[in-house]
Design an enzyme around this catalytic site. Structure first.
Site, PDB file in Angstrom:
ATOM      1  N   CYS A 261       5.832  11.683  10.194  1.00 59.12           N
ATOM      2  CA  CYS A 261       5.370  10.315   9.877  1.00 59.12           C
ATOM      3  C   CYS A 261       4.439   9.794  10.965  1.00 59.12           C
ATOM      4  O   CYS A 261       4.305  10.393  12.033  1.00 59.12           O
ATOM      5  CB  CYS A 261       6.538   9.377   9.630  1.00 59.12           C
ATOM      6  SG  CYS A 261       7.382   8.812  11.074  1.00 59.12           S
TER       7      CYS A 261
ATOM      8  N   CYS B 273      16.605   2.399   8.841  1.00 59.84           N
ATOM      9  CA  CYS B 273      15.146   2.397   8.765  1.00 59.84           C
ATOM     10  C   CYS B 273      14.600   1.905  10.098  1.00 59.84           C
ATOM     11  O   CYS B 273      13.838   0.945  10.171  1.00 59.84           O
ATOM     12  CB  CYS B 273      14.715   1.494   7.620  1.00 59.84           C
ATOM     13  SG  CYS B 273      13.044   1.800   7.104  1.00 59.84           S
TER      14      CYS B 273
HETATM   15  C1  LIG Z   1       9.672  -1.844   5.928  1.00 58.45           C
HETATM   16  C2  LIG Z   1       9.713  -0.362   5.678  1.00 58.45           C
HETATM   17  C3  LIG Z   1       8.795   0.458   6.309  1.00 58.45           C
HETATM   18  C4  LIG Z   1       8.821   1.828   6.099  1.00 58.45           C
HETATM   19  N1  LIG Z   1       7.891   2.608   6.736  1.00 58.45           N
HETATM   20  C5  LIG Z   1       7.855   3.919   6.465  1.00 58.45           C
HETATM   21  C6  LIG Z   1       6.866   4.749   7.064  1.00 58.45           C
HETATM   22  O1  LIG Z   1       6.056   4.285   7.872  1.00 58.45           O
HETATM   23  N2  LIG Z   1       6.823   6.043   6.713  1.00 58.45           N
HETATM   24  C7  LIG Z   1       7.709   6.579   5.827  1.00 58.45           C
HETATM   25  O2  LIG Z   1       7.627   7.761   5.524  1.00 58.45           O
HETATM   26  N3  LIG Z   1       8.673   5.832   5.264  1.00 58.45           N
HETATM   27  C8  LIG Z   1       8.771   4.523   5.549  1.00 58.45           C
HETATM   28  N4  LIG Z   1       9.727   3.754   4.980  1.00 58.45           N
HETATM   29  C9  LIG Z   1      10.693   4.395   4.088  1.00 58.45           C
HETATM   30  C10 LIG Z   1      10.123   4.577   2.694  1.00 58.45           C
HETATM   31  O3  LIG Z   1       9.645   3.356   2.220  1.00 58.45           O
HETATM   32  C11 LIG Z   1      11.211   5.140   1.807  1.00 58.45           C
HETATM   33  O4  LIG Z   1      11.498   6.427   2.271  1.00 58.45           O
HETATM   34  C12 LIG Z   1      10.786   5.251   0.371  1.00 58.45           C
HETATM   35  O5  LIG Z   1      10.392   4.015  -0.149  1.00 58.45           O
HETATM   36  C13 LIG Z   1      11.937   5.821  -0.448  1.00 58.45           C
HETATM   37  O6  LIG Z   1      11.487   6.057  -1.728  1.00 58.45           O
HETATM   38  P1  LIG Z   1      12.478   6.082  -2.961  1.00 58.45           P
HETATM   39  O7  LIG Z   1      11.659   6.524  -4.105  1.00 58.45           O
HETATM   40  O8  LIG Z   1      13.699   6.835  -2.631  1.00 58.45           O
HETATM   41  O9  LIG Z   1      12.997   4.571  -3.156  1.00 58.45           O
HETATM   42  P2  LIG Z   1      12.222   3.122  -3.212  1.00 58.45           P
HETATM   43  O10 LIG Z   1      10.903   3.252  -2.596  1.00 58.45           O
HETATM   44  O11 LIG Z   1      13.194   2.191  -2.673  1.00 58.45           O
HETATM   45  O12 LIG Z   1      12.035   2.915  -4.758  1.00 58.45           O
HETATM   46  C14 LIG Z   1      13.063   2.692  -5.649  1.00 58.45           C
HETATM   47  C15 LIG Z   1      12.505   2.555  -7.052  1.00 58.45           C
HETATM   48  O13 LIG Z   1      13.591   2.406  -7.955  1.00 58.45           O
HETATM   49  C16 LIG Z   1      13.370   1.284  -8.795  1.00 58.45           C
HETATM   50  N5  LIG Z   1      14.688   0.773  -9.172  1.00 58.45           N
HETATM   51  C17 LIG Z   1      15.693   0.350  -8.393  1.00 58.45           C
HETATM   52  N6  LIG Z   1      16.761   0.031  -9.145  1.00 58.45           N
HETATM   53  C18 LIG Z   1      16.424   0.278 -10.417  1.00 58.45           C
HETATM   54  C19 LIG Z   1      17.111   0.164 -11.640  1.00 58.45           C
HETATM   55  N7  LIG Z   1      18.354  -0.275 -11.739  1.00 58.45           N
HETATM   56  N8  LIG Z   1      16.451   0.509 -12.772  1.00 58.45           N
HETATM   57  C20 LIG Z   1      15.174   0.945 -12.729  1.00 58.45           C
HETATM   58  N9  LIG Z   1      14.499   1.079 -11.591  1.00 58.45           N
HETATM   59  C21 LIG Z   1      15.116   0.754 -10.455  1.00 58.45           C
HETATM   60  C22 LIG Z   1      12.527   0.337  -7.962  1.00 58.45           C
HETATM   61  O14 LIG Z   1      11.845  -0.563  -8.787  1.00 58.45           O
HETATM   62  C23 LIG Z   1      11.608   1.338  -7.260  1.00 58.45           C
HETATM   63  O15 LIG Z   1      10.569   1.706  -8.127  1.00 58.45           O
HETATM   64  C24 LIG Z   1       9.758   2.382   5.203  1.00 58.45           C
HETATM   65  C25 LIG Z   1      10.688   1.561   4.570  1.00 58.45           C
HETATM   66  C26 LIG Z   1      10.679   0.192   4.808  1.00 58.45           C
HETATM   67  C27 LIG Z   1      11.700  -0.685   4.123  1.00 58.45           C
END
Ligand SMILES: Cc1cc2nc3c(=O)[nH]c(=O)nc-3n(C[C@H](O)[C@H](O)[C@H](O)COP(=O)(O)OP(=O)(O)OC[C@H]3O[C@@H](n4cnc5c(N)ncnc54)[C@H](O)[C@@H]3O)c2cc1C
Length: 401
Positions: free
Chosen positions: A347, A159
């Protein structure tokens, strides 16, 4: 009626849930399970340490938003998946499914390195709201008596964009507080082979731009860095170098969530799910994975291992493709694969007092086209986008751009 269970209520999980409900209506029961009861706009967490964003400005309640669209919401953690039985267990129940989408994102492997992380070490993190708020407290103490700063990302982290945003914001805040001269060094420490590699092999024009930003702001960089250990006030690298710090924010390596790691046959050794171009599990055809939970290809090896980023936009696209192919299964229509490499990198990178809009034709080089367009008039585009995105996701309008 088919039952489709989605694990995770963030960029990937929420997108999939809305898309499925919109298309399948009464033909499917959609259940979303999330350990957190809120959607968090994670990209804005980088501003929390500096007080620019607060928790209520960057989140909304999942239950209310989902139930308005006729989607069931269970606020609980999923524990284990039994793919041969089409069954999963959570903290509160056993649940059968016809289709399952794993969108549980990453867990953070602070244990990989001694001294890493806010709980068991000396560095801070902004990967979730609690860590970002802890980081805010530490920052407020630090500015009273400043010293050297290190911001960066460990080996296996994926990241890097967030690390760049944090270092630009740190430097900007010091200037705003008129204490920039009291900070002897600001160092960007990264496992990337060169500045702006980002885990995707870089982009045309990105390296000179980031190098110029660093030079102009007095930020030094150590690339190809493998961290060995972190001690109270210094980071030890594998090559023997030592980097002093009084305040450090380091992005940790990512691993898969427990639910994947505890379920036999679901994930790889790191707990991520191997999928095909429909984001369908390689063995269990009624299981899909999208967002950070899925394994994606890499642009090639680097001297120090780096992870491939999966941004919010990429996570959404993967979830949309997974949902479309579940709909195709159920309605017996044409399947629509989309390889990860073909997803557009898109982005906005905050650079402290300005921002850069990043776009390209495909994920890895060579690309037909990519552009990095600085907004020299400020960094308000990302805030506007945050507000728009929260409204879009709260109201289920995932068909909008
Ligand atoms: C500090 C930071 C800054 C970022 N900045 C950007 C940016 O500027 N632009 C951009 O496009 N992307 C950015 N990203 C990346 C972006 O946040 C991720 O791409 C995105 O959050 C991924 O989404 P996701 O749904 O795969 O997972 P996550 O957002 O990680 O969500 C996971 C979900 O699963 C749930 N979960 C986990 N385990 C369990 C379980 N066992 N049972 C039930 N629920 C569970 C959690 O509660 C959550 O709801 C950034 C990331 C970080 C850490």
């Amino acid at each position: 009626m088919k039952r489709i269970v989605i694990l995770g209520g963030s960029f990937a999980g929420l997108t999939a849930a809305y898309k499925l409900k919109r298309n399948l209506r009464e033909d499917a029961e959609i259940i979303l399970i999330s350990r957190t009861d809120k959607f968090w706009f994670i990209p804005s967490l980088i501003w929390v340490p500096f007080g620019r964003r607060k928790r209520d400005q960057i989140s909304f309640d999942l239950k209310e938003a989902l139930e308005k669209q006729g989607i069931l919401f269970y606020h609980e953690g999923a524990k284990q998946i039994f793919p041969e039985k089409n069954l999963l267990t959570t903290e509160k129940r056993d649940l059968s499914y016809d289709y399952l989408i794993i969108a549980t994102g990453p867990a953070y492997n602070f244990q990989l390195l001694s001294g890493l992380g806010p709980k068991t070490g000396y560095t801070h993190s902004v990967c979730n709201i609690n860590e970002a708020e802890e980081c805010k407290n530490a920052w407020e103490e630090f500015v009273k008596d400043p010293g050297p700063i290190v911001v960066g990302a460990t080996q296996f982290a994926s990241c890097f964009g967030a690390a760049y945003e944090v270092i630009f914001n740190v430097e900007h805040q010091l200037r705003k507080l008129k204490i920039r001269k009291k900070v002897p060094s600001i160092t960007y420490l990264t496992s990337e082979p060169f500045l702006s590699h980002f885990g995707i092999g870089g982009m045309f024009g990105s390296r000179p731009m980031i190098e110029a930003f660093f030079k102009f702001r007095g930020i030094s960089a150590i690339t190809n860095a493998a961290i060995k250990e972190i001690q109270t006030n210094k980071i030890l690298l594998e090559d023997g170098r030592e980097v002093p710090f009084k305040f450090a924010i380091i992005i940790p390596p990512f691993v898969g969530q427990d639910v994947v790691r505890n379920s036999e046959g679901i994930g790889n050794e790191k707990g991520f799910v191997e999928v095909d171009h429909e984001y369908r599990h390689k063995k269990y055809k009624n299981i899909f994975a999208a967002g950070v939970a899925a394994v994606v290809p890499s642009p090639g090896p680097t001297p120090i291992p780096v992870g491939v980023p999966k941004t919010g936009y990429m996570s959404e696209v993967m979830a949309e493709v997974a949902a479309k192919n579940i709909i195709a299964d159920i309605k017996n229509t044409k399947h629509k694969p989309k390889p990860f490499e073909k997803i557009t990198p898109l982005c906005i990178m905050d650079a402290g007092d300005m921002e850069v809009f990043i776009v390209g034709t495909n994920m890895f080089p060579p690309r037909k086209f990519n552009a990095l367009i600085p907004n020299i008039f400020g960094d308000w585009m990302k805030i506007l986008f945050e507000k728009y995105y929260l409204w879009k996701m709260k109201t289920g309008r995932v068909y909008l751009p």
